[in-house]
Design an enzyme around this catalytic site. Sequence first.
Site, PDB file in Angstrom:
ATOM      1  N   SER A 287       7.048   5.627   2.343  1.00 36.08           N
ATOM      2  CA  SER A 287       7.791   4.361   2.413  1.00 36.08           C
ATOM      3  C   SER A 287       8.542   4.032   1.117  1.00 36.08           C
ATOM      4  CB  SER A 287       6.866   3.219   2.827  1.00 36.08           C
ATOM      5  OG  SER A 287       5.673   3.215   2.086  1.00 36.08           O
TER       6      SER A 287
ATOM      7  N   GLU B  57      -0.059   0.071  -5.479  1.00 36.25           N
ATOM      8  CA  GLU B  57      -0.947   1.145  -5.020  1.00 36.25           C
ATOM      9  C   GLU B  57      -2.227   1.037  -5.847  1.00 36.25           C
ATOM     10  OE1 GLU B  57      -1.248   3.732  -2.665  1.00 36.25           O
ATOM     11  OE2 GLU B  57      -3.112   4.074  -3.754  1.00 36.25           O
TER      12      GLU B  57
ATOM     13  N   ASP C 122       0.705  -1.720   4.813  1.00 38.90           N
ATOM     14  CA  ASP C 122       0.342  -0.459   5.471  1.00 38.90           C
ATOM     15  C   ASP C 122      -0.997   0.047   4.930  1.00 38.90           C
ATOM     16  OD1 ASP C 122       0.461   1.993   6.801  1.00 38.90           O
ATOM     17  OD2 ASP C 122       1.809   2.895   5.326  1.00 38.90           O
TER      18      ASP C 122
ATOM     19  N   HIS D  18       0.887  -1.174   0.000  1.00 39.58           N
ATOM     20  CA  HIS D  18       0.000   0.000   0.000  1.00 39.58           C
ATOM     21  C   HIS D  18       0.921   1.219   0.000  1.00 39.58           C
ATOM     22  CE1 HIS D  18      -2.532  -3.207   1.606  1.00 39.58           C
ATOM     23  NE2 HIS D  18      -3.607  -2.477   1.363  1.00 39.58           N
TER      24      HIS D  18
ATOM     25  N   ASP E 192      -4.318  -4.105  -6.212  1.00 38.86           N
ATOM     26  CA  ASP E 192      -4.684  -4.331  -4.823  1.00 38.86           C
ATOM     27  C   ASP E 192      -3.490  -4.937  -4.067  1.00 38.86           C
ATOM     28  OD1 ASP E 192      -6.450  -4.934  -2.539  1.00 38.86           O
ATOM     29  OD2 ASP E 192      -6.158  -7.002  -3.204  1.00 38.86           O
ATOM     30  N   GLY E 193      -3.226  -4.394  -2.896  1.00 36.14           N
ATOM     31  CA  GLY E 193      -2.057  -4.831  -2.137  1.00 36.14           C
ATOM     32  C   GLY E 193      -2.136  -6.285  -1.703  1.00 36.14           C
TER      33      GLY E 193
END
Length: 284
Positions: A101, A119, A165, A41, A144-145
């Site tokens: 990050s 992301e 995250d 994420h 999708d993470g």
Amino acid sequence: MNYRHRYHAGGFHDVLKHTVLALLIEALKRKDTPFCALDTHAGIGLYDLRDEAAEKTGEAADGVLRLAGQVLPFELGPYWAAVKSVNQRVKAGALRWYPGSPRLLRALMREGDRLLLAELHPEDAATLRAEFAGEPGVTVREMDGYTALKALLPPEERRGVVLIDPPFEAKDEFVQLQRGLADAWRRWPTGVYAIWYPIKGCAPVDAFHAFLKQHAPAETFAAELRIHDGYSEAHLNGCGMAVVNPPWKVDEQVANVLPFLHRTLARSGGGSELNWLVREKDRA
Ligand SMILES: C[S@@+](CC[C@H](N)C(=O)[O-])C[C@H]1O[C@@H](n2cnc3c(N)ncnc32)[C@H](O)[C@@H]1O
């Protein structure tokens, strides 16, 4: 998907998350062999703390900006190196840019290491892609993470870290997270996993700890920082980073730095602690 990290970049939650992440990367660099980092994420990578969104919430003012101009503990060295890498000046009043990050990871990782960024928000994914355009060793995916955990693990290097995250907008985010972790661990039980979680109510955190105690495939600690006393569903009173399979000594480094982070970032009471949730000797 309403959550945008531009409103929250550099807040106390980012300081804890990124301090722990930076220590994990430094520990992985103790060996010469390349490693991979997957950020499920990822956000947009770099944040302007003077933009309208950041100034509206003022979260950085009560987060990273409180660190500027201070004598920092040794353990904050890697985190602060990443902050410095995107700023010409980091003195109080001068620090403007904040490494999310992805930027922090890129700043600390080596040439031969590989960075995978997922992301889901189309606009943020496009901004992230532009941020890293032309940088070797970085792959940006609009996806999708939790799907990324299935699609991209295990990495070919068989060494590395996964940062999870999520925005915790969805009521069932902890459920999705636990499902995602179970999938990831089936594919890659020996990876290092760093999972950020909010501390609002007590029950969801207790349930998450219980899940980790039962299912984490390796030693696991939880480092928590609370900036207010008590619990509140309405506010982010604190947050935690759970680390599964931490490299040697990272627990000590995090434990050493937590009291400073609490002293510097607390608003009204709160506290900090590091607790082991899984120890190999307990499972043996
Ligand atoms: C807390 S922010 C990430 C911050 C970033 N990891 C950092 O530390 O700089 C959460 C991000 O997840 C994105 N997101 C929301 N749902 C997602 C999903 N299912 N998969 C991947 N990304 C998602 C949001 O758009 C947001 O950018």
